[in-house]
Write a protein that holds these residues in place. Structure first.
Motif, PDB file in Angstrom:
ATOM      1  N   ILE A 193       0.840  -1.207   0.000  1.00  0.00           N
ATOM      2  CA  ILE A 193       0.000   0.000   0.000  1.00  0.00           C
ATOM      3  C   ILE A 193       0.871   1.252   0.000  1.00  0.00           C
ATOM      4  CG2 ILE A 193      -1.613   1.353   1.394  1.00  0.00           C
ATOM      5  CD1 ILE A 193      -2.866  -1.282   2.285  1.00  0.00           C
ATOM      6  N   ALA A 194       1.860   1.265   0.873  1.00  0.00           N
ATOM      7  CA  ALA A 194       2.738   2.431   0.959  1.00  0.00           C
ATOM      8  C   ALA A 194       3.489   2.646  -0.347  1.00  0.00           C
ATOM      9  CB  ALA A 194       3.722   2.269   2.113  1.00  0.00           C
ATOM     10  N   SER A 195       3.930   1.540  -0.961  1.00  0.00           N
ATOM     11  CA  SER A 195       4.678   1.650  -2.212  1.00  0.00           C
ATOM     12  C   SER A 195       3.792   2.189  -3.328  1.00  0.00           C
ATOM     13  CB  SER A 195       5.244   0.282  -2.600  1.00  0.00           C
ATOM     14  OG  SER A 195       5.875   0.348  -3.858  1.00  0.00           O
ATOM     15  N   GLN A 196       2.571   1.650  -3.449  1.00  0.00           N
ATOM     16  CA  GLN A 196       1.668   2.107  -4.508  1.00  0.00           C
ATOM     17  C   GLN A 196       1.238   3.561  -4.285  1.00  0.00           C
ATOM     18  OE1 GLN A 196      -1.536  -0.640  -5.565  1.00  0.00           O
ATOM     19  NE2 GLN A 196      -0.377  -2.317  -4.653  1.00  0.00           N
ATOM     20  N   ALA A 197       0.970   3.923  -3.034  1.00  0.00           N
ATOM     21  CA  ALA A 197       0.596   5.305  -2.740  1.00  0.00           C
ATOM     22  C   ALA A 197       1.747   6.246  -3.062  1.00  0.00           C
ATOM     23  CB  ALA A 197       0.193   5.431  -1.281  1.00  0.00           C
ATOM     24  N   SER A 198       2.960   5.837  -2.693  1.00  0.00           N
ATOM     25  CA  SER A 198       4.127   6.675  -2.967  1.00  0.00           C
ATOM     26  C   SER A 198       4.350   6.845  -4.461  1.00  0.00           C
ATOM     27  CB  SER A 198       5.377   6.062  -2.324  1.00  0.00           C
ATOM     28  OG  SER A 198       5.242   6.008  -0.922  1.00  0.00           O
ATOM     29  N   GLN A 199       4.179   5.748  -5.222  1.00  0.00           N
ATOM     30  CA  GLN A 199       4.342   5.839  -6.677  1.00  0.00           C
ATOM     31  C   GLN A 199       3.296   6.776  -7.290  1.00  0.00           C
ATOM     32  OE1 GLN A 199       4.273   1.876  -8.319  1.00  0.00           O
ATOM     33  NE2 GLN A 199       6.037   1.197  -7.124  1.00  0.00           N
ATOM     34  N   ALA A 200       2.056   6.651  -6.805  1.00  0.00           N
ATOM     35  CA  ALA A 200       0.995   7.512  -7.347  1.00  0.00           C
ATOM     36  C   ALA A 200       1.286   8.979  -7.048  1.00  0.00           C
ATOM     37  CB  ALA A 200      -0.354   7.106  -6.753  1.00  0.00           C
TER      38      ALA A 200
END
Length: 606
Positions: A193-200
């Motif tokens: 979740i943190a990785s996808q949010a950061s990428q977005a």
């Protein structure tokens, strides 16, 4: 016996087979149950991921607020596993401090929270690659009560970094008093979740940086001064034009701008007024230093945040939806924009137009009054009783004043034609020396009346020139009239000679030199404008003039292919007006191949 034994063996085998079959079926059933449980867990985790990511997307919008990401993830941790504390740490670069928030779910000791903070600071320091020993930390603890008698230490924990565009902006810590609580499968969901949010957010940041760059270029190219502050009245941007207009350094602070406006414009009060109301405040005219500005103050609103605020209020049954909530929820103010539009030139032009109108009224009223008075002096009942000499005197006055009015009207018509592009210049080959001599003799009586000597100094053997025979007289009339008008004594000299450049003649240079009041250096450029006399202050000499003559003269000279300029050493030193007239034939220009031989009539429009 043997039969009995055989039956017993068969019975035993059947029983064993039945028992084995039962255990095999049970094992298969248990495996299926385990697979279903894992699938349900995976589905639950995916649903959790999607819900958290959707909320992050909805809450963040077009902002880059890492604190919102941390807040949403921290608040949702209880759906995955139990914990004693869930803490977050955000680096606030604007104030150079760290914001630490701890959500206590189970009663813990103050030392437990302190240990969590130490572990997070150590991890955050390693992420930032810099020590965080002396940095300010804003601490906030919410949730269950903290009990000093609780002796349980941190038994298990993990840190979840928040990284945007390769830069660590925050960290989440989950800690428990129970050892071995957090399995890798459970924590992996949070990392995803943190990785996808950061990428977005990183992609959004890249888009916003590109848009910001384009916006910055547009703001910097504005001819108006612009500044923007956020809701805390902190300066977001100020373009270079604003610094130039206010006479302050580039990249100013908000205090530099406020100080520059001090005594002229209360910036803070106007920004507060704009923040409290929708739309743009009525424009204000403000005089700052030697300039006049039209100032526009307007707030910038975030419609999306406002709508979310309104939606949240409507979903909360305990919230009373007031009228002011409805009014402001749709438009949440996030910034204030102040635009400084320089209207100094427009104000000066308006003042010149007013002065020009007043002057024209005076210029027309005076001769009309003179004509009316002259007519009244002539007895209309019996003109024969009045001596002819007296009648002739009054008729001469009527004629001269009528001529003055006619010249003024002609000047106005010429200016109107020039601005409409319908002012025709009809050029032909002619003797410029002859025209100059004629005009000098025409102005000699006026010069003698003012005790001014007037002469023509013409170089012998001048070639024929290319000019409009009517308009060139208008040029000389304007220049000679001004030379005599602005001289109380002395002399006026009209010269004509070949202009030599690099040893070769290029055209005929005509000059009108006087010993009059002269012109200040800073006023020379204004002489040839439409309101030149008004701008340059030459009317202070107490002499009547519309100020249109030199403007028309310049247009005639330039439309004929020449140039005009003025030379003066200052007030009281006299002045020299120079203009050039092209040669009529290219044979008189040595070493030049750009001038055509004119053999037919030429029509030019000014």
């Amino acid at each position: 016996m043997e039969l009995t034994l055989g039956l017993a063996i068969i019975t035993v085998c059947g029983t064993v087979a039945g028992i084995a079959g039962y255990f095999l079926m049970r094992r298969k059933f248990e495996r299926e149950l385990e697979l279903n449980r894992k699938k349900q867990e995976e589905l639950a985790q995916k649903a959790y991921e999607m819900a958290v990511l959707k909320e992050i997307g909805d809450r963040i919008g077009y902002s880059l607020d890492a604190q919102k990401i941390v807040e949403i993830i921290t608040r949702s941790l209880g759906q995955l596993f139990s914990f004693s504390t869930a803490s977050s740490m955000i680096f606030d670069g604007e104030y150079d401090k760290i914001i630490f928030e701890c959500n206590v779910r189970e009663t813990v000791s103050p030392q437990f929270i302190a240990d969590v903070k130490v572990k997070m600071l150590a991890a955050f320091s390693e992420m930032l690659q810099e020590p965080l020993v002396d940095i300010d930390v804003d601490e906030s603890v919410v949730g269950e009560l903290v009990d000093e008698n609780d002796k349980y230490p941190i038994a298990s924990f993990f840190n979840l970094p928040i990284v945007i565009s390769g830069r660590a902006v925050g960290i989440i810590n989950v800690a428990s008093k129970i050892p071995g609580v957090y399995e890798s499968e459970e924590t992996e969901v949070l990392y995803r979740i943190a990785s996808q949010a950061s990428q977005a957010v990183s992609k959004l940041q890249e888009v916003l940086e590109n848009e910001k760059s384009r916006l910055s270029q547009a703001v910097e190219s504005l001819s108006d001064g612009l500044l923007m502050v956020n809701s805390k009245y902190q300066l977001i941007l100020a373009n270079r034009r604003l610094s130039h207009l206010l006479g302050i350094i580039e990249n100013p602070k908000i205090f530099d701008i406020v100080n520059a406006l001090s005594g002229s414009f209360d910036l803070r009060t106007k920004m507060e007024e704009a923040y409290a109301r929708e739309g743009t405040l009525p424009p204000l005219e403000v005089a700052i230093r030697d300039k006049v500005f039209q100032v526009f103050v307007s707030r910038v609103s975030d419609k999306k945040s406002g709508k979310q605020s309104l939606r949240s209020s409507s979903l909360d049954p305990s919230a009373s939806l007031r009228a002011d909530t409805l009014e402001t929820a749709g438009l949440k103010p996030v910034a204030i924009v102040v635009l400084f539009h320089d209207i100094t030139d427009a104000k000066n032009l308006e003042r010149l137009r007013q002065d020009f109108t007043a002057m024209m009224v005076h210029e027309l009223r005076a001769p009309l009054t003179s004509i009316k008075s002259s007519v009244a002096m002539i007895n209309p009942a019996d003109p024969a009783k009045m001596p002819p000499a007296v009648v002739g005197k009054y008729l001469k006055t009527i004629d001269s004043t009528s001529q003055t009015m006619l010249e003024l009207v002609n000047d106005l018509l010429d200016v109107a034609k020039l601005e409409a592009g319908k002012f025709d210049i009809i050029c032909d080959s002619g003797d410029i020396a002859e025209v100059i001599s004629d005009r000098v003799e025409g102005f000699r009586p006026i010069a003698i009346e003012k005790h001014i000597e007037i002469n023509a100094v013409i170089e012998p053997g001048l070639p024929r020139a290319w000019f409009d025979k009517v308009r060139i007289k208008q040029v000389l009339n304007n220049l000679l009239s001004n030379a005599i008008k602005y001289s109380d004594s002395g002399e006026v000299t009209v010269g004509a000679k070949k202009q030599i450049v690099n040893g070769a003649p290029i055209d005929i240079l005509v000059s009108v030199k006087d010993t009059g009041i002269g012109i200040e250096e800073d006023q020379i450029e204004k002489l040839f404008s439409r309101f030149g006399q008004l701008e340059s202050g030459r009317r202070n000499a107490g002499l009547k003039s519309s100020g249109l003559g030199l403007f028309i003269t310049k247009k005639i000279v330039e439309a004929s292919g020449g140039k005009i300029w003025v030379e003066s050493q200052g007030a009281g030193t006299g002045s020299t007006f120079n203009f050039t007239v092209p040669f009529a034939e290219a044979s008189h220009i040595e070493g030049t191949h750009d001038i055509k031989s004119f053999t037919t009539e030429k029509v030019a429009q000014a």
